[in-house]
Every structure is written in structure tokens, then in C-alpha cells.
Design a protein around this motif. Structure first.
Motif, PDB file in Angstrom:
ATOM      1  N   PHE A  86       0.931  -1.187  -0.008  1.00  0.00           N
ATOM      2  CA  PHE A  86       0.075  -0.124  -0.035  1.00  0.00           C
ATOM      3  C   PHE A  86       0.712   1.242  -0.071  1.00  0.00           C
ATOM      4  O   PHE A  86       0.598   2.238   0.734  1.00  0.00           O
ATOM      5  CB  PHE A  86      -0.848  -0.039   1.234  1.00  0.00           C
ATOM      6  CG  PHE A  86      -1.773  -1.068   1.105  1.00  0.00           C
ATOM      7  CD1 PHE A  86      -2.837  -1.202   0.353  1.00  0.00           C
ATOM      8  CD2 PHE A  86      -1.778  -2.182   1.946  1.00  0.00           C
ATOM      9  CE1 PHE A  86      -3.860  -2.657   0.247  1.00  0.00           C
ATOM     10  CE2 PHE A  86      -2.646  -3.423   2.135  1.00  0.00           C
ATOM     11  CZ  PHE A  86      -3.525  -3.513   1.300  1.00  0.00           C
ATOM     12  N   GLN A  87       2.070   1.158  -0.669  1.00  0.00           N
ATOM     13  CA  GLN A  87       2.974   2.384  -0.905  1.00  0.00           C
ATOM     14  C   GLN A  87       3.313   3.105   0.462  1.00  0.00           C
ATOM     15  O   GLN A  87       3.751   4.139   0.305  1.00  0.00           O
ATOM     16  CB  GLN A  87       2.081   3.345  -1.810  1.00  0.00           C
ATOM     17  CG  GLN A  87       1.754   2.595  -3.363  1.00  0.00           C
ATOM     18  CD  GLN A  87       0.949   3.759  -4.236  1.00  0.00           C
ATOM     19  OE1 GLN A  87       0.848   4.877  -3.814  1.00  0.00           O
ATOM     20  NE2 GLN A  87       0.589   3.200  -5.117  1.00  0.00           N
ATOM     21  N   GLY A  88       3.385   2.271   1.317  1.00  0.00           N
ATOM     22  CA  GLY A  88       3.872   2.886   2.727  1.00  0.00           C
ATOM     23  C   GLY A  88       2.883   3.863   3.152  1.00  0.00           C
ATOM     24  O   GLY A  88       3.282   4.423   4.495  1.00  0.00           O
ATOM     25  N   LYS A  89       1.938   4.453   2.852  1.00  0.00           N
ATOM     26  CA  LYS A  89       1.016   5.308   3.489  1.00  0.00           C
ATOM     27  C   LYS A  89       0.054   4.739   4.501  1.00  0.00           C
ATOM     28  O   LYS A  89      -0.173   3.357   4.763  1.00  0.00           O
ATOM     29  CB  LYS A  89      -0.285   5.554   2.457  1.00  0.00           C
ATOM     30  CG  LYS A  89       0.210   6.516   1.353  1.00  0.00           C
ATOM     31  CD  LYS A  89      -0.643   7.153   0.423  1.00  0.00           C
ATOM     32  CE  LYS A  89      -0.122   8.168  -0.687  1.00  0.00           C
ATOM     33  NZ  LYS A  89      -1.125   8.642  -1.404  1.00  0.00           N
ATOM     34  N   SER A 103      -7.429   1.280  -5.775  1.00  0.00           N
ATOM     35  CA  SER A 103      -8.071   0.705  -6.757  1.00  0.00           C
ATOM     36  C   SER A 103      -7.632   0.072  -7.883  1.00  0.00           C
ATOM     37  O   SER A 103      -8.006  -0.868  -8.456  1.00  0.00           O
ATOM     38  CB  SER A 103      -9.310   1.909  -7.438  1.00  0.00           C
ATOM     39  OG  SER A 103      -8.585   2.811  -7.921  1.00  0.00           O
ATOM     40  N   SER A 104      -6.464   0.727  -8.311  1.00  0.00           N
ATOM     41  CA  SER A 104      -5.471  -0.317  -9.165  1.00  0.00           C
ATOM     42  C   SER A 104      -5.136  -1.617  -8.753  1.00  0.00           C
ATOM     43  O   SER A 104      -4.701  -2.364  -9.614  1.00  0.00           O
ATOM     44  CB  SER A 104      -4.310   0.583  -9.586  1.00  0.00           C
ATOM     45  OG  SER A 104      -3.514   0.879  -8.701  1.00  0.00           O
ATOM     46  N   TYR A 125      -7.164  -6.655   1.584  1.00  0.00           N
ATOM     47  CA  TYR A 125      -6.014  -7.496   0.848  1.00  0.00           C
ATOM     48  C   TYR A 125      -6.278  -7.555  -0.612  1.00  0.00           C
ATOM     49  O   TYR A 125      -7.656  -7.599  -0.819  1.00  0.00           O
ATOM     50  CB  TYR A 125      -6.038  -9.077   1.411  1.00  0.00           C
ATOM     51  CG  TYR A 125      -7.151  -9.639   1.597  1.00  0.00           C
ATOM     52  CD1 TYR A 125      -7.565 -10.504   0.636  1.00  0.00           C
ATOM     53  CD2 TYR A 125      -7.873  -9.763   2.690  1.00  0.00           C
ATOM     54  CE1 TYR A 125      -8.702 -11.285   0.724  1.00  0.00           C
ATOM     55  CE2 TYR A 125      -8.914 -10.547   3.016  1.00  0.00           C
ATOM     56  CZ  TYR A 125      -9.615 -11.397   1.778  1.00  0.00           C
ATOM     57  OH  TYR A 125     -10.510 -11.937   1.907  1.00  0.00           O
ATOM     58  N   GLU A 126      -5.498  -8.202  -1.495  1.00  0.00           N
ATOM     59  CA  GLU A 126      -5.850  -8.391  -2.744  1.00  0.00           C
ATOM     60  C   GLU A 126      -6.503  -9.767  -3.025  1.00  0.00           C
ATOM     61  O   GLU A 126      -5.958 -10.753  -2.450  1.00  0.00           O
ATOM     62  CB  GLU A 126      -4.473  -8.548  -3.625  1.00  0.00           C
ATOM     63  CG  GLU A 126      -3.525  -6.993  -3.698  1.00  0.00           C
ATOM     64  CD  GLU A 126      -2.358  -7.231  -4.327  1.00  0.00           C
ATOM     65  OE1 GLU A 126      -2.460  -6.845  -5.460  1.00  0.00           O
ATOM     66  OE2 GLU A 126      -1.391  -7.697  -3.771  1.00  0.00           O
ATOM     67  N   ASP A 127      -7.694  -9.874  -3.475  1.00  0.00           N
ATOM     68  CA  ASP A 127      -8.462 -10.933  -3.528  1.00  0.00           C
ATOM     69  C   ASP A 127      -8.140 -11.758  -4.958  1.00  0.00           C
ATOM     70  O   ASP A 127      -8.494 -11.597  -5.813  1.00  0.00           O
ATOM     71  CB  ASP A 127      -9.808 -10.543  -3.891  1.00  0.00           C
ATOM     72  CG  ASP A 127     -10.712 -11.855  -3.750  1.00  0.00           C
ATOM     73  OD1 ASP A 127     -10.290 -12.743  -3.541  1.00  0.00           O
ATOM     74  OD2 ASP A 127     -12.069 -11.689  -3.725  1.00  0.00           O
TER      75      ASP A 127
END
Length: 236
Positions: A86-89, A103-104, A125-127
Motif C-alpha cells: 500500500f505504498q507505505g501510506k 483501486s488499481s 487484501y488483494e483478492d
């Protein structure tokens, strides 16, 4: 039955066996994950198990997994896997903004977890395998509810029913632990004893319901002042 039919039947049988093996493998992965989830007794262990279980279920160590916690009106990422997921945010104004932000990602799934009617935790999580994800999501929700129930039961065992302060049993156990720790670390330990003056006279004059209200009010006054650190204990 001619040769063409035999070949077609063999191909169909092979396809069915392939699907059966895959389904059996999925069931085993779900069983292992659910067994670990059921072993969680507090929120921290449940969170750690969820983050560990998703890559195992999907068999992808690089799948992005994160746990968010409500902080006021915003949401904070308290755990993630892998490290750069999640890009560290770390903070998001809402769960909807979090979903928009990522969303990507590959079919991002967000599980909202409720505590006393309010959504306080979220698991994302990525499904990668929807057929597995639905079962896993339900298991995570069920275990979260069990953890909340377990914590309520523990709270009832160590809290005074009237004031909701820690009870005498917890106070004695905690005091022994803190005295031992203070001796080992050669550090100070503070203990304050409070007494309500003429409480029996107040009860006799105003009745026990008024006495109960007085004790509850006193507890509400003390808790924010003396119980705002993890090391503080306020007990009746």
C-alpha cells in the motif's frame, strides 16, 4: 462406444480429477488458516494471524495485506505485509478514500469489522482467488466476534460491576506484579488509597441507590485522571 467417445470421456475424467485435486488443496489451505484464526484470543494475535494467513491461502508471498484501525474520524494502517504494501501510506480520511487510493490493485477486498455496532477495524487484501476469499472473510469476521466476546468475558472477571473499575482481585494480582518489577528495576512505585468520608452516613440518609450513584460518579472522575496510561490501574 467408439474411439472418439472414449477419448472425450477420458478427457472429461481427467478434467474432473484436476478440479477435485484443486478443490481438495483449497479446502486444506482454508482449514489450516481457519484453525490458526480460531486460536486467536486477542485482537493483536488475530491481526498477526490474518496477515500471515492470506499469503498462505493464496500461495503468494507478495500479496498485499493490511489492517486498518479507526482513529477518531480517520483510519490508520497499523499492520501490513509485505513491508512496502500500500505504498507505505499510514493514514486515510475514510475507508472509501482508502479503496479509491488503491483501486488499481488486483481486486482489492475490504472487510469491515464491527465492535458494539460501530466499524472500528478493517482488513484489506488483494483478492487473488474469490472462491477462497469469501470463506476466509467469513472466518475472519467470526473470529473477530469471538475475540470481542472473549475480551468482554475477561473484563467481567476483572471489573467491578457497578463502577467498571478493576476489582479487588485484579488489584491484588497487579500490585504483586508491579512490586516485583519495581524491585527488579530499582524503580519507584506509587500507590494512592482513597476513601469516601462518612459514606455509611450518606447511604443511611439518602439510600443505597444514591450511594451507588456517588461511587459511579467518583469512578468516572478518577478514570480519566489516573487511568490514562497503560501502567496505571484504578481499582475499587
Amino acid at each position: 462406444m467408439d474411439i472418439a467417445e472414449k477419448i472425450l470421456l477420458r478427457q472429461q475424467n481427467q478434467e474432473l480429477l484436476k478440479r477435485l485435486r484443486k478443490s481438495t488443496q483449497h479446502l486444506k489451505l482454508l482449514f489450516d488458516a481457519t484453525r490458526e484464526l480460531n486460536g486467536s484470543r486477542d485482537l493483536v494475535s488475530l491481526r498477526q494471524t490474518c496477515l500471515k494467513s492470506v499469503p498462505a491461502v493464496f500461495q503468494d508471498p507478495q500479496v498485499s495485506v493490511g489492517w486498518l484501525e479507526r482513529s477518531g474520524e480517520a483510519w490508520k494502517m497499523v499492520s501490513r505485509s509485505p513491508e512496502g504494501a500500500f505504498q507505505g501510506k499510514t493514514e486515510f480520511p475514510s475507508l472509501e478514500k482508502f479503496q479509491e487510493e488503491f483501486s488499481s490493485l488486483r481486486e482489492l477486498k475490504l472487510i469491515r469489522l464491527e465492535h458494539q455496532g460501530e466499524i472500528t477495524q478493517a482488513f484489506a487484501y488483494e483478492d487473488l482467488v474469490p472462491s477462497l476469499s469469501d470463506f476466509f472473510s467469513q472466518a475472519a469476521r467470526t473470529c473477530f466476534d469471538k475475540v470481542q466476546l472473549h475480551q468482554r468475558v475477561l473484563s467481567m472477571a476483572y471489573k467491578d460491576g457497578l463502577t467498571m473499575l478493576y476489582n479487588h482481585r485484579y488489584f491484588q494480582d497487579r500490585l504483586r506484579q508491579d512490586i516485583s518489577q519495581a524491585k527488579r528495576q530499582n524503580s519507584p512505585l506509587s500507590l494512592i488509597m482513597l476513601d469516601v468520608d462518612h459514606f455509611k452516613t450518606f447511604n443511611d440518609k439518602n439510600g443505597h441507590p444514591a450511594g451507588y450513584l456517588l461511587l459511579k460518579t467518583l469512578a468516572q472522575l478518577l478514570s480519566p485522571k489516573l487511568g490514562n496510561r497503560d501502567s496505571d490501574v484504578v481499582a475499587r
